[in-house]
Design a protein around this motif. Structure first.
Motif, PDB file in Angstrom:
ATOM      1  N   VAL A 186       0.865  -1.181   0.000  1.00 49.44           N
ATOM      2  CA  VAL A 186       0.000   0.000   0.000  1.00 49.44           C
ATOM      3  C   VAL A 186       0.900   1.228   0.000  1.00 49.44           C
ATOM      4  O   VAL A 186       1.665   1.445   0.954  1.00 49.44           O
ATOM      5  CB  VAL A 186      -0.933   0.010   1.226  1.00 49.44           C
ATOM      6  N   GLU A 188       1.515   5.551  -0.840  1.00 50.99           N
ATOM      7  CA  GLU A 188       0.973   6.897  -0.988  1.00 50.99           C
ATOM      8  C   GLU A 188       2.031   7.773  -1.649  1.00 50.99           C
ATOM      9  O   GLU A 188       3.186   7.793  -1.208  1.00 50.99           O
ATOM     10  CB  GLU A 188       0.580   7.498   0.358  1.00 50.99           C
ATOM     11  N   GLU A 304      -8.102   5.521 -10.956  1.00 51.99           N
ATOM     12  CA  GLU A 304      -9.474   5.689 -10.513  1.00 51.99           C
ATOM     13  C   GLU A 304      -9.575   6.772  -9.439  1.00 51.99           C
ATOM     14  O   GLU A 304      -8.560   7.259  -8.923  1.00 51.99           O
ATOM     15  CB  GLU A 304     -10.018   4.370  -9.949  1.00 51.99           C
ATOM     16  N   SER A 305     -10.814   7.110  -9.097  1.00 56.11           N
ATOM     17  CA  SER A 305     -11.121   8.025  -7.982  1.00 56.11           C
ATOM     18  C   SER A 305     -10.317   9.321  -8.063  1.00 56.11           C
ATOM     19  O   SER A 305      -9.840   9.839  -7.049  1.00 56.11           O
ATOM     20  CB  SER A 305     -10.858   7.324  -6.641  1.00 56.11           C
ATOM     21  N   GLY A 373      -6.179  14.004  -5.852  1.00 58.50           N
ATOM     22  CA  GLY A 373      -6.388  12.676  -5.286  1.00 58.50           C
ATOM     23  C   GLY A 373      -6.587  11.655  -6.392  1.00 58.50           C
ATOM     24  O   GLY A 373      -7.177  11.957  -7.428  1.00 58.50           O
ATOM     25  N   LYS A 375      -6.359   6.957  -7.143  1.00 51.40           N
ATOM     26  CA  LYS A 375      -6.085   5.610  -6.651  1.00 51.40           C
ATOM     27  C   LYS A 375      -5.822   4.705  -7.843  1.00 51.40           C
ATOM     28  O   LYS A 375      -6.534   4.771  -8.850  1.00 51.40           O
ATOM     29  CB  LYS A 375      -7.250   5.088  -5.821  1.00 51.40           C
ATOM     30  N   MET A 377      -5.212   0.607  -8.526  1.00 45.28           N
ATOM     31  CA  MET A 377      -5.192  -0.740  -7.981  1.00 45.28           C
ATOM     32  C   MET A 377      -4.297  -1.632  -8.840  1.00 45.28           C
ATOM     33  O   MET A 377      -4.278  -1.523 -10.063  1.00 45.28           O
ATOM     34  CB  MET A 377      -6.605  -1.323  -7.934  1.00 45.28           C
ATOM     35  N   GLN A 404      -1.479  -1.460  -4.331  1.00 42.71           N
ATOM     36  CA  GLN A 404      -2.273  -0.287  -4.681  1.00 42.71           C
ATOM     37  C   GLN A 404      -1.490   0.970  -4.348  1.00 42.71           C
ATOM     38  O   GLN A 404      -0.648   0.981  -3.438  1.00 42.71           O
ATOM     39  CB  GLN A 404      -3.621  -0.266  -3.948  1.00 42.71           C
ATOM     40  N   THR A 405      -1.756   2.015  -5.102  1.00 43.40           N
ATOM     41  CA  THR A 405      -1.127   3.316  -4.865  1.00 43.40           C
ATOM     42  C   THR A 405      -2.211   4.377  -4.852  1.00 43.40           C
ATOM     43  O   THR A 405      -3.123   4.345  -5.685  1.00 43.40           O
ATOM     44  CB  THR A 405      -0.098   3.649  -5.956  1.00 43.40           C
ATOM     45  N   ARG A 406      -2.122   5.298  -3.919  1.00 42.71           N
ATOM     46  CA  ARG A 406      -3.067   6.408  -3.863  1.00 42.71           C
ATOM     47  C   ARG A 406      -2.287   7.698  -3.599  1.00 42.71           C
ATOM     48  O   ARG A 406      -1.137   7.673  -3.202  1.00 42.71           O
ATOM     49  CB  ARG A 406      -4.114   6.187  -2.771  1.00 42.71           C
TER      50      ARG A 406
END
Length: 414
Positions: A186, A188, A304-305, A373, A375, A377, A404-406
């Motif tokens: 995970v 960021e 996404e997002s 922002g 995201k 997956m 995943q990266t956000r």
């Protein structure tokens, strides 16, 4: 040795006080701390260690709550800060979040957790899986029973099974019909882009999160294909340091259930998956704004997002904004949020419109900072790859790997 822990709200109110030793720390230290915080502003809140006239203070801020620890003797500051971070993580895990209302509604559980996590000023039990065996997390059933029976305690009558184990973070002999391990990267991405579109800073903070459902005492080894890119690693206590130091291999007996195996940073990245191109011009009391968002480099997975938010300057009296893709929302506090979702194939998302300045102002002198922002997956943008996961004591093992990266603190400045 820590003597006391305070939890302070945004207004400086003492929500919780926990004395850890026989020598009581007076609440006046909180008044001194808050007076200094108000007079010095954000620069004071960013100081992890503060020397007051009578105490050494250690602070972290999580979701608007200040965790403040006091000591009258010199001690390793990183130990105090790490312990406060553990307390914040455990409370967030137990309460399903962290805010003023949750702490006040569950203050009994918070006190019980602090009783088990620290003993006479020294950290004791900080492993979440062991704490869950000792103190039941809050739920609707337990709250109803406490009202009916009058017993508000959530502490178990029996010691956790890890107490009798040579490995304190793992129960004595867990048994599973199907042995499974889930490993997830995970990450960021934190980035700063200046007004010329140049990348000032870009780095990734990542965690290796695991869910272990293995029988007995499994001995695992996890290796990466490119461990040389990792910096600022922090390991769970189960990790043996020597194998990592000599061969960059993680060797460990895992806790039972979900846990964070390690955290890391990857610095000096040269690219971001998305670009943001804002333009603002102002004249005669009116500003024209245009913001483009698009894909800079295809990561190989769907982004996404996607969202973009910014604070309208206080001198803006009204705003008329629209977009050719997604939705634009302006709240009463002048926070503008553009929800994009995914970038379409046939057009580049664009937000445009006009801002009306207050009477008497011709031009805009304070420009907003845009927060991006997103995201992704199935991919770790740092490039970190897991090479293999081996288990020495069990013949069959079901392994699952995800990534995943956000976006973290992704700022585009004007």
């Amino acid at each position: 040795m820590l003597q006391c822990i305070f939890l302070l709200s945004d207004s400086g109110e003492v929500m919780l006080e926990k004395q850890l030793t026989g020598h009581r720390v007076d609440r006046s230290i909180c008044a001194w701390f808050w007076d200094q915080s108000v007079s010095q502003g954000d620069s004071f809140k960013s100081l992890p260690v503060i020397a007051s006239p009578t105490h050494y203070l250690f602070q972290i801020v999580r979701d608007g709550i200040t965790f403040l620890a006091c000591s009258q003797v010199e001690m390793p500051p990183l130990m105090a800060i790490e312990f406060l971070c553990r307390v914040a993580d455990v409370l967030s895990d137990y309460l399903g979040g962290l805010n003023e209302d949750l702490v006040k509604d569950n203050f009994i559980i918070v006190y019980e957790l602090l009783d088990e996590m620290i003993d006479n000023g020294f950290p004791l039990t900080t492993e979440p899986s062991i704490l869950r065996e000792m103190i039941a997390p809050p739920n609707l059933v337990s709250k109803m029973l406490s009202v009916v029976t009058g017993n508000a305690s959530n502490v178990s009558d029996t010691l956790p099974s890890g107490t009798a184990s040579c490995i304190p973070w793992r129960p004595t002999d867990p048994k599973y019909s199907s042995n499974e391990v889930n490993v997830e990267l995970v990450e960021e991405m934190d980035a700063i882009i200046n007004r010329d579109g140049e990348l000032v800073k870009c780095e990734i903070y990542g965690e290796v999160q695991m869910n272990s459902q293995l029988s007995g005492f499994p001995d695992l080894t996890l290796s990466f294909a490119n461990p040389s890119i990792l910096e600022d690693m922090r390991f769970h206590p189960c990790v043996r340091f020597r194998p990592w130091e000599s061969h960059q291999v993680l060797s460990f007996v895992p806790p039972d259930g979900q846990f964070k195996l390690m955290s890391y940073r990857v610095k000096k990245l040269k690219n971001t998956p998305l670009y943001v191109k804002p333009q603002i011009t102002s004249d005669s009391g009116t500003c024209r704004i245009s913001v483009l968002v698009g894909i800079r480099s295809d990561p190989g997975k769907t982004i996404e997002s996607i969202s973009l938010s910014f604070q309208l300057p206080h001198c803006v009296s009204s705003a008329d904004l629209s977009s050719n893709h997604g939705t634009v929302t302006i709240l009463s506090n002048k926070t503008c949020t553009w929800t994009i979702g995914r970038v379409p194939n046939d057009k580049t998302p664009c937000l445009s419109g006009t801002l009306t300045l207050e009477t008497g102002l011709e031009r805009l002198h304070v420009f907003p900072t845009f927060q991006l922002g997103f995201k992704i997956m199935g991919i770790a943008l740092s490039g970190l790859r897991i090479e293999k996961l081996d288990l020495q004591t069990l013949p069959r093992l079901n392994k699952w790997f995800r990534a995943q990266t956000r976006a973290g603190q992704f700022d585009v400045r004007l």
